[in-house]
Design a protein around this motif. Structure first.
Motif, short mmCIF file in Angstrom:
data_model
loop_
_atom_site.label_atom_id
_atom_site.label_comp_id
_atom_site.label_asym_id
_atom_site.label_seq_id
_atom_site.Cartn_x
_atom_site.Cartn_y
_atom_site.Cartn_z
N GLY A 37 14.41 -3.79 83.92
CA GLY A 37 14.48 -2.33 83.95
C GLY A 37 15.86 -1.76 83.71
N ALA A 38 16.81 -2.62 83.39
CA ALA A 38 18.20 -2.15 83.23
C ALA A 38 18.49 -1.56 81.86
N TYR A 39 17.71 -1.91 80.84
CA TYR A 39 18.05 -1.48 79.48
C TYR A 39 16.77 -1.25 78.68
N ARG A 40 16.68 -0.06 78.07
CA ARG A 40 15.57 0.26 77.17
C ARG A 40 16.19 0.77 75.87
N PRO A 41 16.01 0.05 74.75
CA PRO A 41 16.66 0.46 73.50
C PRO A 41 16.06 1.75 72.95
N ASP A 47 16.61 0.77 64.99
CA ASP A 47 16.94 0.91 63.57
C ASP A 47 18.19 0.11 63.21
N ASP A 48 19.21 0.20 64.06
CA ASP A 48 20.46 -0.52 63.80
C ASP A 48 20.22 -2.03 63.77
N LEU A 49 19.37 -2.51 64.67
CA LEU A 49 19.04 -3.93 64.66
C LEU A 49 18.35 -4.30 63.36
N CYS A 54 17.45 -9.06 59.23
CA CYS A 54 16.86 -10.35 59.60
C CYS A 54 15.97 -10.26 60.83
N TRP A 55 15.56 -9.04 61.22
CA TRP A 55 14.74 -8.88 62.41
C TRP A 55 13.45 -8.16 62.09
#
Length: 265
Positions: A37-41, A47-49, A54-55
């Motif tokens: 629960g610490a990080y939600r993109p 988009d940047d990823l 390659c993702w």
């Protein structure tokens, strides 16, 4: 089977269906869950990823964002006890659900059957090359869009993009003539790079990369997103998939014919 004037292949996610509240929501849910629960993109971070090229696989993209979060906390990824199989199961529970009851049911369609009927009338052969699973792709193409015949290369059929194997497989299913111009419509850097790589492996075919800016991109970011696609190899970038009409294809074919004529002089 008669020779088409062109072949037009489509990615599915972001091109045929809007996945901002489905695949991308499942990706963000997965990252959030496996970071406690610490990080939600955000959409921009996703988009940047994907701009790295390659993702294309959202399971792998989820895992990568989780690893990067813990690396920012000073924890090497080799020390992150992440079970990839469990990650995939979690992702699919949210995206597919039971009997397609998950986020997949919330995907607006970006084209309709009439769009493909117009391509047929223009003697343009069409198909789909997607990193989506076959079940997911067939669900949207057959059951929601209503297409009764499919030329489809899905995740299970070929290596992930930007490897051009899947695109070349679809092309050879569509026509036996390697000189028929081939268009690929996609919304990511990997999609554009797939066309660039296809040119290297099958130089006898005129390959054209057409970028589409997906619906989730905010108005202030759309120019930036389009520039990324152009930098990755897009011959042209469109606001909507439905803007890529038989007339647009015909204009590209005329340009190719003019180039061949001038080069032959």
């Amino acid at each position: 089977m008669s020779t088409p004037c062109a072949c037009l292949f489509f990615d599915i996610d972001g091109v045929i269906r809007d996945v901002s509240r489905s695949y991308r929501r499942a990706l963000a849910d997965t990252v959030e869950y496996f970071t406690g629960g610490a990080y939600r993109p955000s959409q921009r971070e996703i988009d940047d990823l994907k701009a790295e090229g390659c993702w294309n696989n959202d399971w792998e993209g989820s895992r990568e964002l989780i690893y990067r979060y813990f690396e920012r906390q000073g924890k090497p990824r080799c020390q992150v006890p992440l079970d990839y199989e469990r990650l995939v199961i979690f992702f699919e529970e949210r995206y597919s659900g039971q009997n397609w009851s998950g986020y997949i049911q919330d995907e607006p369609l970006l084209v309709d059957v009439a769009y493909f009927q117009a391509l047929d009338q223009a003697q343009i052969r069409w198909g789909f090359v997607s990193g989506a699973t076959r079940d997911s792709a067939e669900y949207v193409l057959k059951h929601r869009l209503g297409l009764d015949r499919l030329l489809l290369v899905a995740m299970e059929d070929a290596p992930g993009k930007p490897d051009p194997t899947g695109l070349r497989m679809a092309y050879h299913q569509a026509t036996a003539q390697e000189t028929v111009p081939a268009f690929y419509v996609g919304d990511t850097v990997a999609d554009m790079q797939t066309v660039v790589n296809a040119r290297k492996e099958q130089a006898t075919t005129p390959w054209i990369a057409l970028g589409v800016i997906p619906p989730h991109v905010n108005p202030e970011d759309r120019q930036r997103y389009g520039d990324r696609l152009r930098a990755a190899g897009a011959n042209a970038v469109f606001e909507h998939t439905r803007d890529i009409t038989p007339r647009v294809v015909a204009a590209f074919l005329r340009q190719l014919a003019d180039c061949d004529s001038n080069c032959g002089q």
